[in-house]
Scaffold this active site. Structure first.
Site, PDB file in Angstrom:
ATOM      1  N   HIS A  93     -21.262 -26.221 -15.337  1.00  0.00           N
ATOM      2  CA  HIS A  93     -21.017 -25.318 -14.324  1.00  0.00           C
ATOM      3  C   HIS A  93     -19.902 -24.385 -14.688  1.00  0.00           C
ATOM      4  O   HIS A  93     -18.912 -24.770 -15.255  1.00  0.00           O
ATOM      5  CB  HIS A  93     -20.716 -25.850 -12.984  1.00  0.00           C
ATOM      6  N   GLU A 165     -26.734 -18.743 -13.668  1.00  0.00           N
ATOM      7  CA  GLU A 165     -25.651 -18.519 -12.881  1.00  0.00           C
ATOM      8  C   GLU A 165     -24.635 -17.472 -13.512  1.00  0.00           C
ATOM      9  O   GLU A 165     -23.657 -17.854 -13.981  1.00  0.00           O
ATOM     10  CB  GLU A 165     -24.898 -19.684 -12.479  1.00  0.00           C
TER      11      GLU A 165
END
Ligand code: PEP
Length: 256
Positions: A93, A165
């Site tokens: 992430h 993302e």
């Protein structure tokens, strides 16, 4: 292919709050066979929630873990310890990359460790605002994707989920601009083209690609319609039960 709706709770909810949320979510959801609903609580909540969850309805993901299975690594939790507790793990992430300094080498080891321990890795990749502005998106995507998969044997690559993302679209980022469906479609195409070049057409088609970045009930439908997108990774909106359920129901409608 299934649709994946993944909620990343980040550093939110006590164990008690997480348990109450899960209880309500379980009550609110029927068993959608073609949608995998996944929530990623803090590591400390994973084990108690694993005893509470109905895995036909909801699966659990870790937000992070360490790539070595045991040893002198103070403060870490290993994928081997999450075996049987979490079915998925978010890996790479942008908050891990930019706050905790994780690079593609470390992320690659984590992806391999997750697979070794029968946990499905959700490999997050995405360019920053300045990388996009300098025309570096394609290079960043390729480096993070192929770099992140570099420790996985070719015949295991289809066990990975990729989440695109863009860092600039994540709600906690300074800019937090909403990505357009066209911008997402372009990068998802790139992801599949890279996968095809390195691992072949079959694998490129089989790997689910999710989108994440300020997803809400208002835009989830449009994002799920983007060609090549197989689901959503949701931060802020997943903390609000009614919004998360709304997004899951949107996914159900989009599929049928
Ligand atoms: C995330 O951090 O993975 C994310 C997508 O967050 P948000 O939905 O809040 O932008």
């Amino acid at each position: 292919m299934k649709t994946y709706i993944v909620g990343n709770w980040k550093l939110n909810f006590t164990v008690g709050e997480a348990s109450i949320y899960l209880h309500k979510l379980l009550k609110a959801l029927p068993n959608y066979r073609d949608i995998d609903v996944v929530v990623a609580p803090s590591t400390i909540a994973l084990q108690p929630l694993s005893l509470q969850v109905d895995r036909h309805k909801i699966k659990l993901a870790a937000q992070n873990a360490f790539y070595r299975d045991y040893g002198a690594f103070t403060g870490e939790t290993a994928f081997s310890q999450l075996r049987g507790v979490a079915d998925y793990s978010i890996i790479g992430h942008s908050e891990r990359r930019y706050i905790f300094g994780e690079d593609d080498k470390m992320i690659a080891k984590k992806v391999a460790a997750a697979i070794r321990n029968r946990i499905t890795p959700i490999l997050c990749i995405g360019e920053t605002e300045s990388e996009r502005a300098f025309g570096e998106t394609a290079d960043v995507i390729r480096d993070q994707l192929i770099g992140g998969l570099s420790e996985v044997a070719d015949d295991n690559v289809d066990k990975v989920i990729v989440a695109y993302e863009p860092v600039w679209a994540i709600s906690s980022s300074k800019v937090a601009k909403m990505a357009t469906p066209d911008e997402i479609a372009e990068v998802v195409k790139l992801i599949r083209a890279n996968l095809k070049e390195v691992y072949g057409e079959k694998t490129a088609k089989e790997i689910p690609v999710l989108f994440g970045g300020s997803v809400s009930p208002a835009n989830a439908g449009a994002y799920l319609m983007v060609p090549g997108v197989n689901g959503l990774l949701i931060g802020g909106s997943s903390l609000i039960l009614s919004e998360f359920v709304d997004i899951i129901e949107t996914a159900k409608r989009t599929r049928s």
